[in-house]
Design a protein around this motif. Structure first.
Motif, PDB file in Angstrom:
ATOM      1  N   SER A  74       0.834  -1.202   0.000  1.00  0.00           N
ATOM      2  CA  SER A  74       0.000   0.000   0.000  1.00  0.00           C
ATOM      3  C   SER A  74       0.864   1.246   0.000  1.00  0.00           C
ATOM      4  CB  SER A  74      -0.922   0.020   1.230  1.00  0.00           C
ATOM      5  OG  SER A  74      -0.162   0.252   2.391  1.00  0.00           O
ATOM      6  N   GLY A  75       0.232   2.343  -0.371  1.00  0.00           N
ATOM      7  CA  GLY A  75       0.931   3.628  -0.320  1.00  0.00           C
ATOM      8  C   GLY A  75       0.948   4.314  -1.672  1.00  0.00           C
ATOM      9  N   ASN A  76       1.924   5.204  -1.808  1.00  0.00           N
ATOM     10  CA  ASN A  76       2.060   6.033  -3.008  1.00  0.00           C
ATOM     11  C   ASN A  76       2.757   5.228  -4.110  1.00  0.00           C
ATOM     12  OD1 ASN A  76       2.834   7.858  -4.940  1.00  0.00           O
ATOM     13  ND2 ASN A  76       3.649   9.370  -3.500  1.00  0.00           N
ATOM     14  N   LYS A  77       2.034   4.984  -5.193  1.00  0.00           N
ATOM     15  CA  LYS A  77       2.581   4.142  -6.262  1.00  0.00           C
ATOM     16  C   LYS A  77       3.653   4.856  -7.089  1.00  0.00           C
ATOM     17  CE  LYS A  77      -1.262   0.982  -6.454  1.00  0.00           C
ATOM     18  NZ  LYS A  77      -2.659   0.849  -6.792  1.00  0.00           N
ATOM     19  N   ASN A  78       3.832   6.145  -6.831  1.00  0.00           N
ATOM     20  CA  ASN A  78       4.938   6.879  -7.487  1.00  0.00           C
ATOM     21  C   ASN A  78       5.950   7.355  -6.450  1.00  0.00           C
ATOM     22  OD1 ASN A  78       3.825   6.877 -10.192  1.00  0.00           O
ATOM     23  ND2 ASN A  78       2.244   8.210  -9.325  1.00  0.00           N
ATOM     24  N   ALA A  79       6.048   6.633  -5.358  1.00  0.00           N
ATOM     25  CA  ALA A  79       6.859   7.114  -4.234  1.00  0.00           C
ATOM     26  C   ALA A  79       8.353   7.144  -4.559  1.00  0.00           C
ATOM     27  CB  ALA A  79       6.626   6.212  -3.026  1.00  0.00           C
ATOM     28  N   ASP A  80       9.055   8.079  -3.939  1.00  0.00           N
ATOM     29  CA  ASP A  80      10.523   8.064  -3.973  1.00  0.00           C
ATOM     30  C   ASP A  80      11.056   6.959  -3.061  1.00  0.00           C
ATOM     31  OD1 ASP A  80      10.578  10.212  -5.641  1.00  0.00           O
ATOM     32  OD2 ASP A  80      11.573  11.584  -4.247  1.00  0.00           O
ATOM     33  N   TRP A  81      10.314   6.692  -1.981  1.00  0.00           N
ATOM     34  CA  TRP A  81      10.770   5.735  -0.966  1.00  0.00           C
ATOM     35  C   TRP A  81       9.917   4.483  -1.000  1.00  0.00           C
ATOM     36  CZ3 TRP A  81      14.474   6.708   3.082  1.00  0.00           C
ATOM     37  CH2 TRP A  81      15.017   7.997   3.080  1.00  0.00           C
ATOM     38  N   VAL A 100       0.206  -3.065   9.792  1.00  0.00           N
ATOM     39  CA  VAL A 100      -0.885  -2.405  10.509  1.00  0.00           C
ATOM     40  C   VAL A 100      -0.902  -2.767  12.003  1.00  0.00           C
ATOM     41  CG1 VAL A 100      -2.449  -1.999   8.571  1.00  0.00           C
ATOM     42  CG2 VAL A 100      -2.458  -4.229   9.691  1.00  0.00           C
ATOM     43  N   GLY A 101      -0.015  -3.656  12.452  1.00  0.00           N
ATOM     44  CA  GLY A 101       0.047  -4.008  13.872  1.00  0.00           C
ATOM     45  C   GLY A 101       1.029  -3.112  14.620  1.00  0.00           C
ATOM     46  N   ASN A 102       1.537  -3.620  15.752  1.00  0.00           N
ATOM     47  CA  ASN A 102       2.472  -2.821  16.562  1.00  0.00           C
ATOM     48  C   ASN A 102       3.745  -2.476  15.798  1.00  0.00           C
ATOM     49  OD1 ASN A 102       0.714  -2.886  18.625  1.00  0.00           O
ATOM     50  ND2 ASN A 102       1.827  -4.366  19.880  1.00  0.00           N
ATOM     51  N   PHE A 122       5.781   3.792  -0.488  1.00  0.00           N
ATOM     52  CA  PHE A 122       5.087   2.543  -0.827  1.00  0.00           C
ATOM     53  C   PHE A 122       5.662   1.437   0.062  1.00  0.00           C
ATOM     54  CE2 PHE A 122       3.802  -1.234  -3.103  1.00  0.00           C
ATOM     55  CZ  PHE A 122       2.506  -0.920  -3.450  1.00  0.00           C
ATOM     56  N   ILE A 123       4.770   0.661   0.667  1.00  0.00           N
ATOM     57  CA  ILE A 123       5.188  -0.400   1.589  1.00  0.00           C
ATOM     58  C   ILE A 123       4.736  -1.745   1.033  1.00  0.00           C
ATOM     59  CG2 ILE A 123       5.022  -1.284   3.944  1.00  0.00           C
ATOM     60  CD1 ILE A 123       4.274   1.567   4.843  1.00  0.00           C
ATOM     61  N   ALA A 124       5.685  -2.666   0.943  1.00  0.00           N
ATOM     62  CA  ALA A 124       5.344  -4.005   0.435  1.00  0.00           C
ATOM     63  C   ALA A 124       6.128  -5.045   1.240  1.00  0.00           C
ATOM     64  CB  ALA A 124       5.679  -4.106  -1.042  1.00  0.00           C
ATOM     65  N   LEU A 150       9.462  -7.723  -7.408  1.00  0.00           N
ATOM     66  CA  LEU A 150      10.340  -7.079  -8.398  1.00  0.00           C
ATOM     67  C   LEU A 150       9.509  -6.290  -9.409  1.00  0.00           C
ATOM     68  CD1 LEU A 150      13.029  -9.887  -8.914  1.00  0.00           C
ATOM     69  CD2 LEU A 150      13.182  -7.853  -7.469  1.00  0.00           C
ATOM     70  N   ARG A 151       8.329  -6.810  -9.724  1.00  0.00           N
ATOM     71  CA  ARG A 151       7.443  -6.052 -10.623  1.00  0.00           C
ATOM     72  C   ARG A 151       6.920  -4.792  -9.925  1.00  0.00           C
ATOM     73  NH1 ARG A 151       3.310 -10.419 -12.911  1.00  0.00           N
ATOM     74  NH2 ARG A 151       2.276  -8.582 -13.776  1.00  0.00           N
ATOM     75  N   GLN A 152       6.651  -4.889  -8.627  1.00  0.00           N
ATOM     76  CA  GLN A 152       6.221  -3.683  -7.898  1.00  0.00           C
ATOM     77  C   GLN A 152       7.329  -2.634  -7.913  1.00  0.00           C
ATOM     78  OE1 GLN A 152       5.063  -5.762  -4.189  1.00  0.00           O
ATOM     79  NE2 GLN A 152       3.003  -4.920  -4.459  1.00  0.00           N
ATOM     80  N   ILE A 153       8.560  -3.092  -7.698  1.00  0.00           N
ATOM     81  CA  ILE A 153       9.687  -2.141  -7.697  1.00  0.00           C
ATOM     82  C   ILE A 153       9.805  -1.487  -9.081  1.00  0.00           C
ATOM     83  CG2 ILE A 153      12.200  -1.916  -7.492  1.00  0.00           C
ATOM     84  CD1 ILE A 153      12.113  -4.248  -5.455  1.00  0.00           C
TER      85      ILE A 153
END
Ligand code: URA
Length: 229
Positions: A74-81, A100-102, A122-124, A150-153
């Motif tokens: 989830s997150g920004n699909k054009n993220a720098d980070w 989403v936990g602790n 973006f977090i995966a 790798l496709r997400q990256i």
């Protein structure tokens, strides 16, 4: 949630709030210490929709038998980070979202410490399904699922990748080195710099010297700033 309430929650959970200090930019950080042979797929027609449609019903490994749902990221699909963890835990499996936990709360604090919000990044995870009883994913599960990551990256095209913890770092960097050897260096995945930091769940479990965790985040920030120029 207002800031005061957030701080109270975090304190009750024993989570320290990290406040940024000044950062420096050593020149030598512009050159990666290690280049990683882990080619990103070149699929010119790849899209987020196509990838998500493949991941959601995936039955390529046995983790599909015990998961509630896949956790795409989830997150920004054009993220720098881009931040990469190991795999969903129980909360993530139930909600279908990463961190989403602790450990996720602490990750949010780590992001804030370097001036980032969760919506900025973006977090995966290395594997998209929860390993039963939160065991480490097996090498077969990692190899089966890693092409999705790798496709997400390749789709995000981040300016920096921050890898959370040993399992994710070993999987992404194709190595068996212990975390103590992996952190404190910069890697290049093709052209993308990669920095390895402690996993927030590990930081919650141990009374680790906070300076070491800080040093990792500072290295990530310096590496990012040098990449951006
Ligand atoms: N730990 C991880 O590595 N990933 C998550 O999504 C949650 C906890």
């Amino acid at each position: 949630m207002d800031n005061a309430t957030r701080l109270q929650y975090l304190e009750a959970m024993g989570i320290d709030v990290w406040v940024p200090r000044a950062f420096t930019h050593p020149e030598h950080m512009t050159v990666p210490d290690v280049s990683v042979d882990n080619a990103l797929p070149e699929i010119p027609t790849d899209t987020w929709e196509a990838l998500q449609a493949e991941v959601s019903p995936c039955t390529k490994c046995d983790l599909c038998k015990t998961r509630s749902q896949t956790v795409f990221g989830s997150g920004n699909k054009n993220a720098d980070w881009m931040f990469i963890g190991e795999g969903p835990g129980q909360n993530e499996d139930q909600q279908g979202l990463p961190f989403v936990g602790n450990a996720g709360l602490l990750l949010t604090e780590m992001l804030r410490a370097i001036g980032l919000d969760r919506e900025d990044v973006f977090i995966a995870n290395i594997v998209k399904c929860r390993p039963p009883a939160n065991r480490d994913p097996t090498p077969t599960e990692i190899d089966t699922c890693k092409p999705y990551l790798l496709r997400q990256i390749a789709l995000v095209k981040p300016k920096i990748i921050v890898v959370l913890g040993r399992v994710a770092a070993q999987a992404l960097l194709n190595t068996n080195e212990p975390l103590s050897k992996l952190r404190g260096k910069t890697y290049a995945l093709n052209d993308t710099p990669v920095v390895v930091v402690y996993h927030p769940a590990y930081l919650l479990r141990t009374l680790l010297d906070k300076r070491k965790a800080w040093a990792d985040l500072k290295l990530a920030l310096i590496t990012y700033k040098n990449k951006k120029g």
